[in-house]
Enzyme design. Structure first.
Site, PDB file in Angstrom:
ATOM      1  N   CYS A  90       0.950  -0.771  -0.110  1.00  0.00           N
ATOM      2  CA  CYS A  90      -0.448   0.563  -0.220  1.00  0.00           C
ATOM      3  C   CYS A  90       0.577   1.443   0.460  1.00  0.00           C
ATOM      4  CB  CYS A  90      -0.468  -0.171   1.287  1.00  0.00           C
ATOM      5  SG  CYS A  90      -1.832  -1.698   1.251  1.00  0.00           S
TER       6      CYS A  90
ATOM      7  N   ARG B 251      -4.515   1.410  -0.928  1.00  0.00           N
ATOM      8  CA  ARG B 251      -4.298   0.294  -0.651  1.00  0.00           C
ATOM      9  C   ARG B 251      -4.345  -0.516  -1.774  1.00  0.00           C
ATOM     10  NH1 ARG B 251      -8.887  -4.258   1.775  1.00  0.00           N
ATOM     11  NH2 ARG B 251      -7.344  -6.296   2.159  1.00  0.00           N
ATOM     12  N   LEU B 252      -3.337  -1.957  -2.072  1.00  0.00           N
ATOM     13  CA  LEU B 252      -3.427  -2.739  -3.320  1.00  0.00           C
ATOM     14  C   LEU B 252      -3.384  -4.433  -2.016  1.00  0.00           C
ATOM     15  CD1 LEU B 252      -3.132  -3.442  -5.714  1.00  0.00           C
ATOM     16  CD2 LEU B 252       0.219  -4.271  -5.020  1.00  0.00           C
TER      17      LEU B 252
ATOM     18  N   ASN C 112       1.870  -0.566   5.413  1.00  0.00           N
ATOM     19  CA  ASN C 112       2.340  -0.952   3.823  1.00  0.00           C
ATOM     20  C   ASN C 112       2.753  -2.374   4.303  1.00  0.00           C
ATOM     21  OD1 ASN C 112       3.458  -1.546   1.158  1.00  0.00           O
ATOM     22  ND2 ASN C 112       4.616   0.480   1.526  1.00  0.00           N
ATOM     23  N   GLY C 113       2.867  -3.003   3.851  1.00  0.00           N
ATOM     24  CA  GLY C 113       3.537  -3.978   4.229  1.00  0.00           C
ATOM     25  C   GLY C 113       2.865  -5.703   4.183  1.00  0.00           C
ATOM     26  N   GLU C 114       3.720  -6.736   3.933  1.00  0.00           N
ATOM     27  CA  GLU C 114       3.608  -7.545   4.682  1.00  0.00           C
ATOM     28  C   GLU C 114       4.272  -7.973   5.802  1.00  0.00           C
ATOM     29  OE1 GLU C 114       0.959 -10.048   3.150  1.00  0.00           O
ATOM     30  OE2 GLU C 114       0.417  -8.407   1.571  1.00  0.00           O
TER      31      GLU C 114
ATOM     32  N   SER D 158      11.410 -11.436  -5.445  1.00  0.00           N
ATOM     33  CA  SER D 158      12.944 -11.507  -5.938  1.00  0.00           C
ATOM     34  C   SER D 158      13.614 -11.755  -5.661  1.00  0.00           C
ATOM     35  CB  SER D 158      12.618  -9.895  -6.928  1.00  0.00           C
ATOM     36  OG  SER D 158      13.304  -9.376  -7.247  1.00  0.00           O
ATOM     37  N   GLY D 159      14.821 -12.180  -5.473  1.00  0.00           N
ATOM     38  CA  GLY D 159      15.941 -13.291  -5.289  1.00  0.00           C
ATOM     39  C   GLY D 159      17.234 -11.259  -4.899  1.00  0.00           C
TER      40      GLY D 159
END
Length: 611
Positions: free
Chosen positions: A2, A50-51, A77-79, A377-378
């Protein structure tokens, strides 16, 4: 993922500021295209875009919880990757939940533990919490700094936001830079000093930092940084531990209520992530994982081997794709589009960036966003596990300078003589401060002590630039990208690992190779480090040179009194004379031209005044 923002002003009725708050919200629409929300309770206002990834139906923000003494409201915003564990712990303390979103878990964690809640969180995040009963605003950023958070403090108040463009939508925040900002742009850029927002008065909350604002003063606290301690695991146990940590981190980050993909370059890092994700999907009956790679029009025709880029990706992508049986997609970027997107990628980052390395990622993410909203992603494996050539070249290793920008000569070439006279001193001070502040053990050998310094330099500088690039280019397209190597447990373990174990068998990322040998094809395990691909097509360089010559002829260009036109032209005429990159591994003559284009656009777009 977000976009978040907030404003606290004890002298201002926030209900009269709805137009400004609306402009700030609109500036973050790309970060959060699905929904918008706002809380206005003077003296504070919170904004959210928001996403929707987790609990799309119930995770709306701002989110409010009742406490014993009032209410607390969060924008987040985040996980959070330990959501389930924290939820169970909080339930044991009597807390009840009405959603399964991680936002509610973070909010309840604050209600339970106050500011110390940050020590409980494993994830990538930035958040702001208005505590009505205390009259305080708390802001916090994840340990590694994956998610951004900037702020501006003035006499009567405090403003924060995910991105600088949002702060600048508030008329109280000036678009000005001084000599320090110019040093950042021209002598360190596209790198940036942590905490430095380039614009006068704009600062960045540091990775692993939280702050409390009470209407008068701001109290900042660093809750995570690199700490030195003895590594007691044997090489065999270290191999096992690295495999366990990486696998656990990747699997935790596969949690999503919408479909998920993996970036796949054919390199070691993205192959490990794609392999673990593929195995997880198959084990849980989720089908085949989708993977994505990027290339450029006619790149195979013009590819040139170098120390930094020894081979193209295509052959290795095929090997790993077949091994894991992913649904693979290759995105090919046109060089005209790559050039045209240099300005858009500058707007996405809010700064001049890594030139086409930025604009290509922006276009890449835009294509992926047609089908997906979240992926893995790495990034960051090279910084943590000694993946770059400068870790292994003893001459570069012990130089008293940033290894990715070893000399300012090429930068001085494009600047008018006499500008930024204290520039070399400024850059060296930034370098030496990082080294001097690196924790070491008394038992460290000179090599181990230097490797700790090199880790800090890469972690606090180079890695942060790559994380900023990934966040801005992806979120500009409403795409969430997670980075499993950035788990703080992995960072701590890698920082304290002896070099002989980290560089096992004398290889870059030797410990990581050993951890996944037998699981991935040997061709992938043994492949020499190769960075994110760039275009080798001479058309791109031609387009950039033509534009830069146009800028140099424009007396209205904000760079007219800054650039040394003869020096710029010498790079355009004789690009092969540049012996080392401007920055990192990829930024040579075409990217220097592109960086100038981005600088010119940035000064104009943001109406920057030099003071």
């Amino acid at each position: 993922m977000c976009g978040i923002a907030g404003w606290y002003d004890s002298q201002q009725d926030m209900k009269e500021m709805t137009n400004v708050l609306g402009d700030m919200s609109e500036s973050m629409k790309r970060r959060g295209p699905d929904e918008s929300g706002m809380m206005i309770k003077s003296p504070a206002a919170l904004i959210h875009r928001r996403l929707a990834i987790i609990d799309p139906e119930n995770g709306k923000q701002p989110m409010t919880a009742k406490t014993k003494n009032g209410y607390c409201t969060i924008v987040y915003n985040g996980e959070l990757y330990n959501t389930d564990e924290l939820r169970e712990e909080l339930k044991g303390k009597g807390y009840k939940f009405s959603t399964h979103s991680d936002t509610e878990v973070v909010l309840c964690s604050y209600v339970c533990w106050g500011k110390d809640c940050v020590y409980k969180l494993n994830g990538i995040f930035a958040f702001g919490i208005w505590d009505e009963s205390k009259g305080t605003l708390m802001i916090a950023r994840d340990r590694i700094g994956v998610k951004p958070l900037f702020f501006y403090q003035y006499n009567e108040g405090f403003i924060f936001a995910s991105e600088i463009k949002t702060l600048l939508k508030n008329p109280l925040v000036p678009s000005k830079i001084n000599e320090e900002g110019l040093c950042e742009l021209f002598l360190l850029g596209p790198g940036r000093t942590q905490g430095n927002g380039i614009f006068c008065g704009i600062k960045e909350l540091l990775p692993g930092e939280y702050a409390l604002y009470d209407g008068k003063k701001l109290q900042r606290t660093r809750y995570f940084f690199l700490k030195a301690h003895e590594h007691t695991d044997s090489p065999e146990d270290s191999i096992k531990r690295v495999r366990e940590l990486l696998t656990d981190s990747i699997e935790r980050q596969l949690v999503s209520d919408v479909p998920l993909f993996c970036f796949l370059s054919g390199g070691l890092d993205s192959s490990i992530i794609s392999y673990v994700a593929s195995q997880y999907y198959k084990r849980n009956g989720m089908g085949r994982i989708d993977t994505y790679s990027v290339d450029y029009t006619d790149n195979a025709k013009y590819f040139q081997k170098s120390l930094f880029q020894p081979d193209p990706d295509s052959e290795f992508i095929g090997i790993i794709q077949q091994a894991i049986d992913s649904k693979h997609h290759n995105v090919t970027i046109d060089n005209y589009d790559l050039f045209a997107s240099l300005t858009e990628s500058t707007s996405a980052r809010d700064f001049p960036g890594m030139a086409d390395v930025d604009s290509s990622l922006l276009l890449f993410c835009r294509k992926i966003r047609e089908d997906f909203k979240v992926g893995l992603s790495g990034e960051c494996a090279d910084e943590l596990f000694g993946g770059y050539p400068w870790y292994h070249n003893r001459e570069i290793l012990f130089e008293n300078t940033f290894p990715w920008s070893r000399s300012l000569d090429i930068r001085r070439t494009i600047l008018k003589e006499g500008l930024l006279p204290k520039g070399e001193e400024y850059v060296y001070q930034k370098y030496s401060d990082t080294c001097n502040n690196t924790e070491k053990l008394k038992t460290d050998s000179p090599l181990e002590a230097r490797m700790r310094e090199m880790f800090s330099l890469n972690y606090y500088w180079f890695m942060q630039n790559l994380l900023e690039r990934k966040d801005r280019m992806s979120m500009y397209n409403g795409l969430e990208v997670r980075v499993p190597f950035c788990d703080y447990r992995i960072v701590d373990y890698a920082f304290n690992m002896p070099w002989s174990i980290k560089a096992l068998n004398g290889r870059e990322k030797g410990i990581v190779r050993a951890a996944f040998r037998g699981l991935l094809p040997d061709e992938i395990i043994d492949r020499k480090k190769s960075p994110y691909p760039k275009t080798h097509n001479p058309l791109y360089f031609e387009l950039c040179c033509n534009k830069v010559r146009e800028i140099c002829r424009d007396t209205n260009s904000p760079l007219y009194d800054i650039l040394n036109f003869e020096g710029v032209e010498s790079i355009a005429r004789e690009p092969d004379k540049i012996s080392s990159p401007w920055y990192g591994q990829l930024m040579k003559a075409p990217q220097i031209m592109a960086y100038i284009i981005q600088l010119d656009y940035w000064f104009r777009k943001y109406k920057v005044q030099i003071v």
